[in-house]
Enzyme design. Structure first.
Site, PDB file in Angstrom:
ATOM      1  N   ASN A   1      13.287  64.141  52.752  1.00  0.00           N
ATOM      2  CA  ASN A   1      13.084  62.895  52.023  1.00  0.00           C
ATOM      3  C   ASN A   1      12.776  63.222  50.562  1.00  0.00           C
ATOM      4  O   ASN A   1      11.669  63.610  50.232  1.00  0.00           O
ATOM      5  CB  ASN A   1      11.949  62.094  52.670  1.00  0.00           C
TER       6      ASN A   1
ATOM      7  N   ASP B   1      15.480  58.527  62.262  1.00  0.00           N
ATOM      8  CA  ASP B   1      16.233  57.277  62.368  1.00  0.00           C
ATOM      9  C   ASP B   1      17.739  57.480  62.349  1.00  0.00           C
ATOM     10  O   ASP B   1      18.503  56.541  62.542  1.00  0.00           O
ATOM     11  CB  ASP B   1      15.814  56.283  61.283  1.00  0.00           C
TER      12      ASP B   1
ATOM     13  N   ASP C   1       8.601  55.904  57.836  1.00  0.00           N
ATOM     14  CA  ASP C   1       9.002  55.453  56.503  1.00  0.00           C
ATOM     15  C   ASP C   1       9.343  53.963  56.523  1.00  0.00           C
ATOM     16  O   ASP C   1      10.127  53.471  55.731  1.00  0.00           O
ATOM     17  CB  ASP C   1      10.191  56.270  55.977  1.00  0.00           C
TER      18      ASP C   1
ATOM     19  N   LEU D   1      19.163  54.194  49.805  1.00  0.00           N
ATOM     20  CA  LEU D   1      18.186  54.113  50.879  1.00  0.00           C
ATOM     21  C   LEU D   1      16.820  53.752  50.299  1.00  0.00           C
ATOM     22  O   LEU D   1      16.337  54.401  49.378  1.00  0.00           O
ATOM     23  CB  LEU D   1      18.118  55.467  51.596  1.00  0.00           C
ATOM     24  N   ALA D   2      16.203  52.692  50.821  1.00  0.00           N
ATOM     25  CA  ALA D   2      14.939  52.197  50.270  1.00  0.00           C
ATOM     26  C   ALA D   2      13.786  52.322  51.257  1.00  0.00           C
ATOM     27  O   ALA D   2      12.647  52.006  50.923  1.00  0.00           O
ATOM     28  CB  ALA D   2      15.101  50.737  49.856  1.00  0.00           C
TER      29      ALA D   2
END
Length: 179
Positions: free
Chosen positions: A8, A38, A64, A97-98
């Site tokens: 990440n 995920d 996350d 990606l948030a």
């Protein structure tokens, strides 16, 4: 104690440089690592490589997750920006990606189905390992006398059925989005 969330926003492992990922995978000094299981933040093959290098004993499942978990909303505001939710993925309007729409029960299921870990390993990475990392494994992370009765009841497919916090019944899952 440092807990890097694998991959990440980390400099990657490449053939010419180890980056943060390579350093985290090979060092004994960095004991614990988090994994967002995920299938969007980290590819399943990459998760398997990380697990092979670090082992389950020092890997924690993390989500996350943003406020979309348990919601049916497809669009919402997050940190002052519009984000879109689709298939467990939360992105900005340009596709960046948030965050994730991952709850911990789904992280457990994904760890079993996407990367082939055993149910025991996946459940420990969601409960016992985080308790060990936080230094509270004398109270949490196990079901045994003397431990706090904070428990999640799962069905055979690892969907939440009920929860208890410190022995007090809290909720039954709607299985439409485990919480």
């Amino acid at each position: 104690m440092v807990l890097p969330i694998f991959f990440n926003a980390m400099t990657p492992l490449t053939s010419c440089e180890s980056g943060v990922v390579g350093a985290a995978l090979q060092t004994d000094l960095l004991t614990w690592c988090g994994l967002i299981a995920d299938g969007h933040h980290v590819h399943p093959a990459t998760m398997r490589v990380a697990m092979a290098a670090k082992g389950c004993e020092h890997m924690l499942l993390v989500t996350d997750a943003i406020q979309s978990v348990g919601s049916h909303e497809k669009e919402m505001a997050f940190l002052g920006k519009k984000v879109l939710r689709s298939d467990g993925r939360v992105t900005t309007e340009d596709g960046t990606l948030a965050g994730s729409d991952l709850d911990m029960a789904t992280a457990v299921r994904n760890t079993i189905s996407l990367i082939g870990r055993t149910p025991t390993e996946a459940l420990q990475m969601a409960s016992l390992r985080p308790a060990e990392f936080l230094g509270i494994d004398d109270q949490f992370g196990r079901i045994k006398p003397g431990y706090r009765a904070s428990v999640v009841a799962l069905d055979d497919d690892f969907f939440v059925q009920a929860t208890w916090i410190d022995g007090v019944y809290r909720c039954v899952s709607i299985n439409d989005g485990d919480i």
